[in-house]
Design an enzyme around this catalytic site. Structure first.
Site, PDB file in Angstrom:
ATOM      1  N   ASP A  68     -35.374  53.085 -45.645  1.00  0.00           N
ATOM      2  CA  ASP A  68     -35.619  52.311 -44.427  1.00  0.00           C
ATOM      3  C   ASP A  68     -34.807  51.026 -44.375  1.00  0.00           C
ATOM      4  O   ASP A  68     -34.197  50.609 -45.367  1.00  0.00           O
ATOM      5  CB  ASP A  68     -37.123  51.998 -44.281  1.00  0.00           C
ATOM      6  CG  ASP A  68     -37.792  51.654 -45.613  1.00  0.00           C
ATOM      7  OD1 ASP A  68     -37.084  51.262 -46.552  1.00  0.00           O
ATOM      8  OD2 ASP A  68     -39.029  51.772 -45.712  1.00  0.00           O
ATOM      9  N   ASP A 137     -51.455  49.566 -46.625  1.00  0.00           N
ATOM     10  CA  ASP A 137     -52.164  50.414 -45.656  1.00  0.00           C
ATOM     11  C   ASP A 137     -51.905  51.896 -45.902  1.00  0.00           C
ATOM     12  O   ASP A 137     -52.173  52.731 -45.042  1.00  0.00           O
ATOM     13  CB  ASP A 137     -51.784  50.021 -44.216  1.00  0.00           C
ATOM     14  CG  ASP A 137     -50.288  50.164 -43.948  1.00  0.00           C
ATOM     15  OD1 ASP A 137     -49.559  50.705 -44.819  1.00  0.00           O
ATOM     16  OD2 ASP A 137     -49.835  49.738 -42.871  1.00  0.00           O
TER      17      ASP A 137
HETATM   18  C1  F6R Z   1     -39.625  50.070 -48.947  1.00  0.00           C
HETATM   19  C2  F6R Z   1     -40.680  50.978 -48.499  1.00  0.00           C
HETATM   20  C3  F6R Z   1     -42.101  50.586 -48.459  1.00  0.00           C
HETATM   21  C4  F6R Z   1     -42.584  49.963 -49.772  1.00  0.00           C
HETATM   22  C5  F6R Z   1     -44.065  49.579 -49.684  1.00  0.00           C
HETATM   23  C6  F6R Z   1     -44.538  48.861 -50.940  1.00  0.00           C
HETATM   24  O1  F6R Z   1     -38.353  50.691 -48.867  1.00  0.00           O
HETATM   25  O2  F6R Z   1     -40.356  52.067 -48.131  1.00  0.00           O
HETATM   26  O3  F6R Z   1     -42.890  51.692 -48.149  1.00  0.00           O
HETATM   27  O4  F6R Z   1     -42.390  50.889 -50.807  1.00  0.00           O
HETATM   28  O5  F6R Z   1     -44.276  48.757 -48.586  1.00  0.00           O
HETATM   29  O6  F6R Z   1     -43.882  47.640 -51.051  1.00  0.00           O
HETATM   30  P1  F6R Z   1     -44.013  46.759 -52.380  1.00  0.00           P
HETATM   31  O7  F6R Z   1     -43.346  47.543 -53.466  1.00  0.00           O
HETATM   32  O8  F6R Z   1     -43.266  45.497 -52.074  1.00  0.00           O
HETATM   33  O9  F6R Z   1     -45.465  46.573 -52.610  1.00  0.00           O
END
Ligand code: F6R
Length: 269
Positions: A68, A137
């Site tokens: 993303d 979430d």
């Molecule tokens: C990032 C992504 C998100 C993160 C998720 C967890 O490329 O795809 O889904 O993996 O928001 O983020 P963190 O690791 O910062 O808790």
């Protein structure tokens, strides 16, 4: 789902790096690696960088696709996922820049760009291993609650929770982008292996829902229960709310014993 529960973040990251490196070595001539940003995979990237520098792990033929990117941030913006990936991973390894793919949040025609991104993945024969984190979430990539479980790469509006979670990286919450380009759940489900990393007690509840709860668009990560090969590598804190925690540890131990027995048998003929 294979679940590995490791003592802490460092052990979780090392185990994840071993899995990635093993798959890379198996598919030396053509390996397509799906990548994630965020706090969770930083330890994995550090360990892969160490393996490259100290053990010669070769990225020269690896092709990458990121999950993303925020809409409206240029690649040189410090909070863009382009910037994150170069700072935390790409500039430290011998990857060929032409093999790097990250959605372009500045594309003039975002819908056309999303379709093109899907085509590029298909033209490269699909993703061999997709690294994933999970949001507070329950999202994977930016597939927020309510996302179609067969969705493809597209623009998503971020939930208020995601905007708040991500505001820790920005000076003010107003600066956090409200839209992102994201691979869909359908796109992710086509990866041959999904490698889900989860750490910290804040993720314990949502991780238990994703693994042991009902499959639902409310927690899009729960779709991974239907994937033929998802490997979850997590730390003790994130595993704290799993009902079958002891069983997963037992399975890991038994699989280790079996592997040892097969190896010994191989050595002794
Ligand atoms: C990032 C992504 C998100 C993160 C998720 C967890 O490329 O795809 O889904 O993996 O928001 O983020 P963190 O690791 O910062 O808790």
């Amino acid at each position: 789902m294979e679940i590995y529960i490791k003592k802490n973040y460092e052990e979780m990251s090392r185990k994840a790096a071993e899995i990635v490196a093993e798959e890379m070595r198996k598919r030396k001539n053509h390996f397509v690696l799906g990548l994630a940003t965020g706090s969770t995979p930083i330890g994995l990237y550090k360990e892969l960088i160490r393996m490259h520098q100290e053990e010669g792990l070769d990225f020269s033929r690896v092709i990458t696709f990121n999950l993303d990117e925020y809409c409206g941030l240029s690649p040189d913006h410090e909070q863009s996922y382009h910037y994150f990936m170069f700072e935390n991973f790409f500039k430290h390894i011998n990857i060929d820049k032409k093999n790097i793919h990250i959605p372009d949040g500045m594309a003039r025609d975002l819908d056309a760009h999303c379709r093109e991104y899907e085509k590029m993945i298909a033209d490269n024969r699909g993703i061999d291993l997709q690294v994933l984190g999970i949001g507070g979430d329950g999202h994977i990539a930016f597939n927020e609650p309510g996302s179609s479980l067969s969705s493809r790469t597209r623009v998503k509006t971020l939930t208020q929770q995601t905007v708040e979670d991500n505001s820790r990286f920005f000076k003010t919450i107003e600066e956090v982008p409200k839209y992102a380009i994201t691979m869909g759940i359908g796109t992710i489900m086509e990866a041959k292996i999904c490698l889900l990393l989860v750490n910290g007690d804040k993720k314990a509840e949502v991780f238990a829902k994703a693994v042991e709860g009902p499959m639902t668009t409310e927690v899009t990560a729960s779709m991974l229960q239907t994937h033929p090969r998802t490997i979850a590598v997590v730390d003790e804190e994130a595993a704290a709310k799993l009902k079958r925690k002891d069983y997963y540890k037992h399975v890991e131990k038994m699989a280790g014993l079996l592997k040892k027995r097969v190896n010994e048998k191989g050595k002794n003929g």
